[in-house]
Write an enzyme that holds these catalytic residues in place. Structure first.
Site, PDB file in Angstrom:
ATOM      1  N   ASP A  67       0.812  -1.214   0.000  1.00 13.00           N
ATOM      2  CA  ASP A  67       0.000   0.000   0.000  1.00 13.00           C
ATOM      3  C   ASP A  67       0.847   1.266   0.000  1.00 13.00           C
ATOM      4  O   ASP A  67       2.063   1.223   0.184  1.00 13.00           O
ATOM      5  CB  ASP A  67      -0.964   0.002   1.204  1.00 13.00           C
ATOM      6  N   ASN A 136      -7.504  -3.149  14.497  1.00 17.98           N
ATOM      7  CA  ASN A 136      -8.902  -3.467  14.158  1.00 17.98           C
ATOM      8  C   ASN A 136      -8.993  -4.657  13.194  1.00 17.98           C
ATOM      9  O   ASN A 136     -10.043  -4.927  12.635  1.00 17.98           O
ATOM     10  CB  ASN A 136      -9.599  -2.241  13.556  1.00 17.98           C
ATOM     11  N   HIS A 138      -7.264  -5.013  10.360  1.00 18.89           N
ATOM     12  CA  HIS A 138      -7.059  -4.739   8.932  1.00 18.89           C
ATOM     13  C   HIS A 138      -5.791  -5.418   8.411  1.00 18.89           C
ATOM     14  O   HIS A 138      -4.855  -5.685   9.165  1.00 18.89           O
ATOM     15  CB  HIS A 138      -7.076  -3.230   8.630  1.00 18.89           C
ATOM     16  N   GLU A 143      -9.808  -2.053   5.608  1.00 17.40           N
ATOM     17  CA  GLU A 143     -10.412  -1.821   6.908  1.00 17.40           C
ATOM     18  C   GLU A 143     -11.643  -2.717   7.093  1.00 17.40           C
ATOM     19  O   GLU A 143     -12.155  -3.272   6.119  1.00 17.40           O
ATOM     20  CB  GLU A 143     -10.849  -0.343   7.008  1.00 17.40           C
TER      21      GLU A 143
HETATM   22  C1  F6R Z   1       1.512  -1.623   6.148  1.00 15.17           C
HETATM   23  C2  F6R Z   1       0.158  -2.169   6.230  1.00 15.17           C
HETATM   24  C3  F6R Z   1      -0.615  -2.216   7.502  1.00 15.17           C
HETATM   25  C4  F6R Z   1       0.237  -2.574   8.717  1.00 15.17           C
HETATM   26  C5  F6R Z   1      -0.614  -2.568   9.983  1.00 15.17           C
HETATM   27  C6  F6R Z   1       0.226  -2.805  11.224  1.00 15.17           C
HETATM   28  O1  F6R Z   1       2.009  -1.680   4.828  1.00 15.17           O
HETATM   29  O2  F6R Z   1      -0.360  -2.543   5.229  1.00 15.17           O
HETATM   30  O3  F6R Z   1      -1.661  -3.143   7.373  1.00 15.17           O
HETATM   31  O4  F6R Z   1       0.818  -3.826   8.521  1.00 15.17           O
HETATM   32  O5  F6R Z   1      -1.270  -1.344  10.110  1.00 15.17           O
HETATM   33  O6  F6R Z   1       1.066  -1.702  11.425  1.00 15.17           O
HETATM   34  P1  F6R Z   1       2.236  -1.738  12.505  1.00 15.17           P
HETATM   35  O7  F6R Z   1       3.216  -2.756  12.052  1.00 15.17           O
HETATM   36  O8  F6R Z   1       2.822  -0.342  12.481  1.00 15.17           O
HETATM   37  O9  F6R Z   1       1.598  -2.089  13.800  1.00 15.17           O
END
Ligand code: F6R
Length: 247
Positions: A67, A136, A138, A143
């Site tokens: 992303d 959450n 995701h 989401e």
């Molecule tokens: C990042 C992504 C997100 C993260 C998730 C966890 O490219 O796609 O889904 O993997 O938000 O983020 P952290 O590792 O910062 O807790």
């Protein structure tokens, strides 16, 4: 879905780095799906340490990031492109042209999403996808509520995700409201998936991913329908799961 419980963030990172290195060594042209965020940073550091010590080559490796924020320039310190170069690509011998990250500033962002999806389709899905998990549930920026058949698309970020990501920005108001992300169906095309989770703030999401319904209320629960998923989670991240299983 296989769960590997480890003691710490460090052990999680060591397992992930070893797994990635095994793939790179057994297939020099492997395609890797990569994530940003705090979770994989140490894994990337370990890959860099290995590169310096053992010279594992990434010359023919291809990467596809999950992303990118919409509206943030590629060279902005908060862009995911910047993050990836800073934390990995600048330190290994991967050619720039082998790196793929959605273009968050494309003039036609919907067209960009289609282009990115086509790119991943053209390789039949990545060989190994690395995922983190949101508090959450995701995955990528998919989401809760995202349909499971979604391809690469533009998303409006939830308050909880913007709050969680605001730690990287000077002010909350600077956190982008939109992003471009591989969809759930795009992620499911991966031949193998490695999801990393560490810390108690992930315990709820891990619990729901394993024990809740397979439902788009918890996007990560869809991984139970994939044939080849390894979840590497530390003690804090599995704490709710263990309570349920032991009790
Ligand atoms: C990042 C992504 C997100 C993260 C998730 C966890 O490219 O796609 O889904 O993997 O938000 O983020 P952290 O590792 O910062 O807790």
């Amino acid at each position: 879905m296989r769960l590997v419980k480890v003691r710490s963030h460090e052990e999680m990172s060591e397992f992930a780095a070893r797994h990635i290195l095994d793939k790179v060594k057994s297939n020099s042209k492997v395609s890797l799906g990569l994530a940003t965020g705090g979770t994989p940073v140490r894994t990337y550091e370990l890959l860099i340490e290995d590169y310096r010590k053992n010279h594992t080559s990434y010359e023919h490796v291809f990467t596809y990031n999950l992303d990118e924020y919409a509206g943030i320039a590629a060279d902005h310190p908060n862009s995911y492109r910047y993050f990836m170069f800073e934390h990995l690509f600048n330190h290994i011998n991967i050619p720039n042209e082998n790196v793929h990250i959605p273009r968050g500033t494309a003039s036609d962002i919907k067209k960009e999403a289609k282009r990115y999806e086509k790119l991943i389709d053209s390789i039949g899905g990545v060989d190994l996808q690395i995922l983190g998990i949101g508090e959450n549930g995701h995955i990528g920026f998919n989401e809760p509520g995202t349909p499971f058949d979604t391809r690469t698309h533009i998303v409006e970020l939830t308050e909880s995700t913007r709050q969680a990501n605001s730690r990287y920005f000077d002010e909350y108001s600077e956190v982008p409201k939109h992003a471009i992300t591989m969809g759930i169906a795009t992620i499911l095309k991966s031949k193998e998936i490695l999801l990393l989770a560490s810390g108690e703030q992930k315990a709820d999401a891990i619990y729901r991913m394993f024990e809740g319904a397979v439902s788009n209320d918890c996007p990560a629960s869809v991984l139970r329908t994939h044939q080849n998923v390894i979840v590497i989670a530390d003690e804090k991240a599995v704490s709710k799961l263990e309570k349920v299983r032991i009790g």
